[in-house]
Design a protein around this motif. Structure first.
Motif, PDB file in Angstrom:
ATOM      1  N   ASP A  36      42.817  43.333  44.197  1.00 45.28           N
ATOM      2  CA  ASP A  36      43.497  44.302  43.515  1.00 45.28           C
ATOM      3  C   ASP A  36      43.541  44.029  41.836  1.00 45.28           C
ATOM      4  O   ASP A  36      43.326  44.993  41.401  1.00 45.28           O
ATOM      5  CB  ASP A  36      45.154  44.287  43.962  1.00 45.28           C
ATOM      6  CG  ASP A  36      45.401  44.691  45.383  1.00 45.28           C
ATOM      7  OD1 ASP A  36      44.161  45.439  45.976  1.00 45.28           O
ATOM      8  OD2 ASP A  36      46.233  44.180  46.188  1.00 45.28           O
ATOM      9  N   LYS A  59      40.377  45.077  40.513  1.00 43.29           N
ATOM     10  CA  LYS A  59      40.171  46.429  40.375  1.00 43.29           C
ATOM     11  C   LYS A  59      40.724  46.990  39.138  1.00 43.29           C
ATOM     12  O   LYS A  59      40.380  47.910  38.454  1.00 43.29           O
ATOM     13  CB  LYS A  59      40.515  47.037  41.713  1.00 43.29           C
ATOM     14  CG  LYS A  59      39.473  47.092  42.804  1.00 43.29           C
ATOM     15  CD  LYS A  59      39.600  48.064  43.801  1.00 43.29           C
ATOM     16  CE  LYS A  59      38.863  47.725  45.105  1.00 43.29           C
ATOM     17  NZ  LYS A  59      39.073  48.420  46.417  1.00 43.29           N
ATOM     18  N   ALA A  60      41.950  46.173  38.790  1.00 41.12           N
ATOM     19  CA  ALA A  60      42.398  46.906  37.611  1.00 41.12           C
ATOM     20  C   ALA A  60      41.821  46.436  36.285  1.00 41.12           C
ATOM     21  O   ALA A  60      41.751  47.264  35.550  1.00 41.12           O
ATOM     22  CB  ALA A  60      44.090  46.052  37.403  1.00 41.12           C
ATOM     23  N   ILE A  96      38.724  46.371  36.187  1.00 41.67           N
ATOM     24  CA  ILE A  96      37.657  47.461  36.142  1.00 41.67           C
ATOM     25  C   ILE A  96      38.043  48.678  35.601  1.00 41.67           C
ATOM     26  O   ILE A  96      37.425  49.307  34.757  1.00 41.67           O
ATOM     27  CB  ILE A  96      37.209  47.458  37.624  1.00 41.67           C
ATOM     28  CG1 ILE A  96      36.487  46.066  37.959  1.00 41.67           C
ATOM     29  CG2 ILE A  96      36.016  48.761  37.650  1.00 41.67           C
ATOM     30  CD1 ILE A  96      35.770  46.455  39.393  1.00 41.67           C
ATOM     31  N   LYS A  97      39.325  48.932  36.017  1.00 47.42           N
ATOM     32  CA  LYS A  97      39.607  50.181  35.403  1.00 47.42           C
ATOM     33  C   LYS A  97      40.131  50.267  34.157  1.00 47.42           C
ATOM     34  O   LYS A  97      39.954  51.230  33.179  1.00 47.42           O
ATOM     35  CB  LYS A  97      41.057  50.887  36.403  1.00 47.42           C
ATOM     36  CG  LYS A  97      41.707  52.050  35.909  1.00 47.42           C
ATOM     37  CD  LYS A  97      42.877  52.293  36.852  1.00 47.42           C
ATOM     38  CE  LYS A  97      43.544  53.780  36.476  1.00 47.42           C
ATOM     39  NZ  LYS A  97      44.515  53.982  37.254  1.00 47.42           N
ATOM     40  N   GLN A  98      40.640  49.055  33.451  1.00 45.53           N
ATOM     41  CA  GLN A  98      40.866  48.775  32.151  1.00 45.53           C
ATOM     42  C   GLN A  98      39.685  49.045  31.354  1.00 45.53           C
ATOM     43  O   GLN A  98      39.921  49.433  30.165  1.00 45.53           O
ATOM     44  CB  GLN A  98      41.433  47.444  32.005  1.00 45.53           C
ATOM     45  CG  GLN A  98      41.890  47.120  30.564  1.00 45.53           C
ATOM     46  CD  GLN A  98      42.630  45.642  30.635  1.00 45.53           C
ATOM     47  OE1 GLN A  98      42.645  45.041  31.277  1.00 45.53           O
ATOM     48  NE2 GLN A  98      42.905  45.336  29.303  1.00 45.53           N
ATOM     49  N   ASN A  99      38.746  48.499  31.743  1.00 46.46           N
ATOM     50  CA  ASN A  99      37.519  48.497  30.804  1.00 46.46           C
ATOM     51  C   ASN A  99      36.529  49.380  31.374  1.00 46.46           C
ATOM     52  O   ASN A  99      35.161  49.529  30.797  1.00 46.46           O
ATOM     53  CB  ASN A  99      36.575  46.979  31.138  1.00 46.46           C
ATOM     54  CG  ASN A  99      37.394  45.761  30.560  1.00 46.46           C
ATOM     55  OD1 ASN A  99      37.335  45.549  29.435  1.00 46.46           O
ATOM     56  ND2 ASN A  99      38.217  45.078  31.338  1.00 46.46           N
ATOM     57  N   ASP A 100      36.843  50.705  32.169  1.00 45.66           N
ATOM     58  CA  ASP A 100      36.049  51.597  32.208  1.00 45.66           C
ATOM     59  C   ASP A 100      34.668  51.335  33.002  1.00 45.66           C
ATOM     60  O   ASP A 100      33.787  51.935  32.452  1.00 45.66           O
ATOM     61  CB  ASP A 100      36.083  52.469  31.131  1.00 45.66           C
ATOM     62  CG  ASP A 100      35.530  53.888  31.517  1.00 45.66           C
ATOM     63  OD1 ASP A 100      35.784  54.401  32.494  1.00 45.66           O
ATOM     64  OD2 ASP A 100      35.029  54.646  30.585  1.00 45.66           O
ATOM     65  N   VAL A 158      32.568  52.048  35.199  1.00 44.92           N
ATOM     66  CA  VAL A 158      32.167  53.101  36.410  1.00 44.92           C
ATOM     67  C   VAL A 158      31.396  52.643  37.323  1.00 44.92           C
ATOM     68  O   VAL A 158      30.259  52.239  37.188  1.00 44.92           O
ATOM     69  CB  VAL A 158      31.744  54.509  35.642  1.00 44.92           C
ATOM     70  CG1 VAL A 158      31.566  55.633  36.893  1.00 44.92           C
ATOM     71  CG2 VAL A 158      32.663  54.768  34.463  1.00 44.92           C
ATOM     72  N   ASP A 214      33.983  49.493  41.137  1.00 41.53           N
ATOM     73  CA  ASP A 214      35.109  49.334  42.115  1.00 41.53           C
ATOM     74  C   ASP A 214      34.165  49.529  43.688  1.00 41.53           C
ATOM     75  O   ASP A 214      34.612  48.899  44.566  1.00 41.53           O
ATOM     76  CB  ASP A 214      36.111  50.316  42.024  1.00 41.53           C
ATOM     77  CG  ASP A 214      35.598  51.665  41.698  1.00 41.53           C
ATOM     78  OD1 ASP A 214      34.512  52.005  41.485  1.00 41.53           O
ATOM     79  OD2 ASP A 214      36.555  52.642  41.672  1.00 41.53           O
TER      80      ASP A 214
END
Length: 429
Positions: free
Chosen positions: A69, A72-73, A75-79, A81, A84
């Motif tokens: 988890d 994945k956070a 990954i989302k923070q650094n964009d 794409v 995930d």
């Protein structure tokens, strides 16, 4: 009675002592493999942050996370794409390989090869030219070595090259050296537990062998009355067969037997006529008679001219063809996409994992056997026994039970039963 209770108590105590040692060893080792697979995936995601040409919005190259988890956070923070999706697919594939706990290095190497193939092959092969790629690959090897052989692994001494600011990368990728749970002390403890488990296994085998010998020895004098009666009837039948063989070889015996048969037939006809003349109370219908087939006499030899003149009146019942089997059994899908027709068995065995039911001459269905021995064998190596023929609805677990949610379908093509639709199975704890 007391001896029997003592034997069963001994067997139960041996099994109870043996089971926890193996369970604890397998559970600890599986946790270490799962942690190592997480570190491999995490290191791969951190390497992707160094590809600023593909991911220009990266803020940091290091992930201080200890779960999927939090990864994945990151990954989302650094964009990042698509990263995930890579994490989900790698995690699912790692679970399949970790199920082969008897080959941990092979399982981790396959996870590593899968990750490299996903991020640095095909049109992404230019990532191997990044300054941080060599350190990334060395980090993966170090994680695998420290997990499988914690006493012999050496730390990664190579530092990744720093990317110049002209390339657009302000940060440097530092080689992560996350702590691996196994230590030399844990390894020695694991070896000690393995030695104890081996000793208890040998002790349990000796106990089972002794109990089996004792039970078989005590069963010999305790023959039941039913078995004695069966032996007596078998002896009587053998005696009658011997007497008939003697009578058959006598020269006048066939004539005497035919005369007796004719006398019996006349007596039966007379009784039927008497019953038809005198009305009697209704009786249940007689059992249907089995049709008799007249067997022609063999041609007489020249020296048996006298015997040829004697009447022959031998009868026998017509033969009945055995029904064709409609259920077959198979160990594995030996052809990859199907089962070889010549390799199917008509009787189940301990290692027959699949039950195949014929619906017609060219169509059949199959499912996983309910036999506990066959299911344990399939769960010991699901990649070899189940992957080609089954679709997983849940992840395999060596301690679970397999349930077929939807049977698979087969079609006969030459000498191969080809899989037209895979069986869907679920692993239930």
């Amino acid at each position: 009675m007391i001896a029997s209770i003592t034997r069963w108590c001994l067997l139960l105590s041996v099994l109870l002592l043996n089971r926890p040692a193996f369970a604890q060893t397998d559970a600890e080792y599986r946790v270490n493999l799962e942690q190592a697979s997480f570190l491999l995936i995490k290191t791969t995601v951190e390497f992707l942050t160094t590809d600023r040409q593909t991911f220009p919005n990266v803020q940091t190259t290091q992930c201080d996370c200890d779960s999927y988890d939090s990864l994945k956070a990151f990954i989302k923070q650094n964009d990042l794409v698509g990263a995930d999706k890579l994490v989900d697919e790698s995690r699912r594939r790692a679970a399949q390989h970790i199920a082969q706990i008897n080959q941990p290095r092979t399982a981790l190497n396959e996870i590593k090869d899968y990750l490299i193939q996903k991020i640095a092959s095909g049109n992404r092969e230019e990532r191997k030219n990044l300054p941080t790629y060599a350190a990334f690959e060395a980090s993966l090897d170090d994680i695998i070595n420290r997990t499988v052989s914690p006493g012999t692994a050496t730390p990664v001494s190579q530092k990744p090259a720093t990317v110049s600011e002209s390339a657009g990368l302000p940060d440097t990728l530092e080689t992560p050296s996350p702590p691996i749970t196994p230590t030399p002390t844990n390894q020695s403890n694991w070896i000690s537990m393995a030695g104890i488990a081996l000793f208890l296994s040998i002790l349990s085998l000796i106990g089972v062998a002794f109990l089996t010998y004792t039970v078989l020895k005590n069963q010999k004098p305790d023959q039941s009355a039913r078995d004695i009666q069966f032996d007596s009837q078998l002896a009587k039948l053998a005696d009658r067969v011997t007497k008939l063989e003697v009578r058959k070889n006598q020269p006048n015996e066939s004539f005497q037997v035919n005369a007796q048969l004719e006398a019996l037939e006349r007596a039966v006809r007379q009784l039927e006529q008497n019953r038809a003349e005198k009305p009697a109370a209704p009786q249940p219908a007689p059992a249907p008679k089995v049709p008799l087939e007249l067997v022609p006499a063999a041609p007489a030899s020249p020296d048996e001219s006298d015997a040829a003149a004697r009447p022959m009146n031998r009868y026998r019942t017509p033969s009945v063809e055995a029904p064709k089997p409609t259920v077959f059994y198979a160990r594995t899908a030996d052809l990859g996409d199907g089962f070889s027709a010549g390799g199917l068995l008509t009787k189940p065995e301990r290692d027959t994992v699949f039950d195949i039911v014929l619906e017609s001459d060219t169509q059949a269905t199959y499912q996983i056997s309910e036999n506990p021995d066959a299911q344990r064998l399939a769960l010991s190596d699901p990649y070899s026994y189940l992957n080609d023929a089954c679709e997983y609805l849940t992840q395999p677990n060596p301690t679970s039970r397999i349930r077929t949610e939807q049977v698979g379908r087969l079609s006969l093509q030459g000498d191969k039963w080809k899989i037209s639709e895979k069986a869907k199975i679920r692993f239930i704890s």
